[in-house]
Design a protein around this motif. Structure first.
Motif, PDB file in Angstrom:
ATOM      1  N   VAL A 173       0.657  -1.162   0.137  1.00  0.00           N
ATOM      2  CA  VAL A 173      -0.045   0.104   0.132  1.00  0.00           C
ATOM      3  C   VAL A 173       0.822   1.445  -0.142  1.00  0.00           C
ATOM      4  CG1 VAL A 173      -1.951   0.875   1.269  1.00  0.00           C
ATOM      5  CG2 VAL A 173      -1.955  -1.755   1.362  1.00  0.00           C
ATOM      6  N   LYS A 174       1.670   1.553   0.510  1.00  0.00           N
ATOM      7  CA  LYS A 174       3.308   2.154   0.807  1.00  0.00           C
ATOM      8  C   LYS A 174       3.958   1.849   0.489  1.00  0.00           C
ATOM      9  CE  LYS A 174      -0.070   4.812   3.574  1.00  0.00           C
ATOM     10  NZ  LYS A 174      -0.452   5.636   4.902  1.00  0.00           N
ATOM     11  N   SER A 217       3.463  11.999   1.115  1.00  0.00           N
ATOM     12  CA  SER A 217       2.265  13.330   0.225  1.00  0.00           C
ATOM     13  C   SER A 217       1.328  12.596   1.680  1.00  0.00           C
ATOM     14  CB  SER A 217       1.882  12.674  -0.431  1.00  0.00           C
ATOM     15  OG  SER A 217       2.175  10.955  -0.250  1.00  0.00           O
ATOM     16  N   PHE A 218       0.634  14.202   1.023  1.00  0.00           N
ATOM     17  CA  PHE A 218      -0.908  14.127   2.219  1.00  0.00           C
ATOM     18  C   PHE A 218      -1.952  14.540   1.615  1.00  0.00           C
ATOM     19  CE2 PHE A 218       1.138  18.121   1.923  1.00  0.00           C
ATOM     20  CZ  PHE A 218       0.355  19.367   1.954  1.00  0.00           C
ATOM     21  N   GLN A 219      -3.120  14.074   2.232  1.00  0.00           N
ATOM     22  CA  GLN A 219      -4.470  14.507   2.044  1.00  0.00           C
ATOM     23  C   GLN A 219      -5.320  15.841   2.993  1.00  0.00           C
ATOM     24  OE1 GLN A 219      -5.915  10.882   2.795  1.00  0.00           O
ATOM     25  NE2 GLN A 219      -7.009   9.901   1.004  1.00  0.00           N
ATOM     26  N   ALA A 266      -1.106   9.500   1.682  1.00  0.00           N
ATOM     27  CA  ALA A 266      -2.043   9.186   0.590  1.00  0.00           C
ATOM     28  C   ALA A 266      -1.449   7.816   0.640  1.00  0.00           C
ATOM     29  CB  ALA A 266      -2.053  10.389  -0.682  1.00  0.00           C
ATOM     30  N   THR A 267      -2.691   7.188   0.308  1.00  0.00           N
ATOM     31  CA  THR A 267      -2.316   5.893  -0.368  1.00  0.00           C
ATOM     32  C   THR A 267      -1.830   5.844  -1.540  1.00  0.00           C
ATOM     33  OG1 THR A 267      -4.356   5.518   0.269  1.00  0.00           O
ATOM     34  CG2 THR A 267      -3.742   3.880  -0.703  1.00  0.00           C
ATOM     35  N   ASN A 268      -0.898   4.578  -1.763  1.00  0.00           N
ATOM     36  CA  ASN A 268       0.405   4.056  -3.200  1.00  0.00           C
ATOM     37  C   ASN A 268       0.955   5.265  -2.468  1.00  0.00           C
ATOM     38  OD1 ASN A 268      -0.972   1.972  -3.530  1.00  0.00           O
ATOM     39  ND2 ASN A 268      -2.940   2.739  -4.444  1.00  0.00           N
TER      40      ASN A 268
END
Length: 226
Positions: free
Chosen positions: A119-120, A175-177, A152-154
């Protein structure tokens, strides 16, 4: 009469001054005691906000593996046991050996690599050339947890920890949402700022940027055990 008054007043003024001086010193000591107790209580409260998050993440990982990969559960339980020992005992100290704190983070990262496999992408590097240092427990984990929580995913999570003389540096990027970051209010990082201000006044630098990536860089001048 004049001589009598002078001989009477001067000692009174002198002893009154001495009494006021000692009284002022007592009040200053009382103020310092209250400040120290307040600091201890605040640090204890701040650490109590951190501990459940660390343990909950570990327990969730073990639960998912008990369903999907039960053969790997014993090793996970052993790592969790080590982390519980660190949280329950070492977190009660103001400072702990840096080596023990790094071992705690290593275990946490092992959990996360298993939990987010596929996933990450996690890049975790350490370069610790001075183990004769102490650090306040559960400081670094706040930044690391924050990266996993808001990434974030992936996506990639890059974590680097190194020491240079008595200085430890943690750099974390992900990275971020944006909406998740706003909703959380960055409680963990605000908690971290308060602890740093109490434990390392004028001995740390914390830089946070959130443009293309969410990047946190923390530098702390640590105490040596030598």
């Amino acid at each position: 009469m004049s001589d009598y008054l002078w001989q009477t007043i001067v000692p009174l003024i002198f002893f009154s001054f001495i009494w006021m001086l000692f009284r002022n010193l007592e009040k200053q000591q009382e103020i310092e005691t209250v400040k120290k107790e307040h600091t201890k209580m605040e640090l204890k409260f701040l650490k109590s906000q951190i501990n459940p998050h660390v343990l909950l993440n570990n327990l969730n990982t073990i639960y998912s593996y008990s369903l999907e990969k039960p053969n790997e559960v014993p090793e996970l339980l052993l790592m969790l046991s080590d982390n519980l020992k660190h949280v329950l005992y070492n977190s009660n100290h103001t400072f702990v050996p840096l080596e023990e704190e790094i071992e705690f983070i290593d275990n946490y990262m092992a959990f996360q690599k298993l939990r987010t496999s596929g996933v990450k992408n996690i890049v975790y590097n350490t370069n610790i050339n001075n183990l004769n240092l102490t650090i306040a427990p559960l400081l670094l984990i706040t930044i690391i947890e924050n990266a996993f929580k808001h990434s974030a995913t992936n996506s990639d999570i890059v974590i680097e920890i190194e020491t240079n003389s008595n200085t430890i540096t943690l750099k974390c990027s992900n990275s971020f949402q944006q909406h998740k970051l706003k909703d959380s209010g960055q409680i963990g990082l605000e908690n971290l700022k308060k602890r740093l201000a109490l434990l390392y006044p004028k001995q740390h630098q914390l830089n946070i940027s959130s443009e293309d990536l969410f990047i946190v860089k923390l530098e702390i001048n640590l105490n040596s055990t030598e």
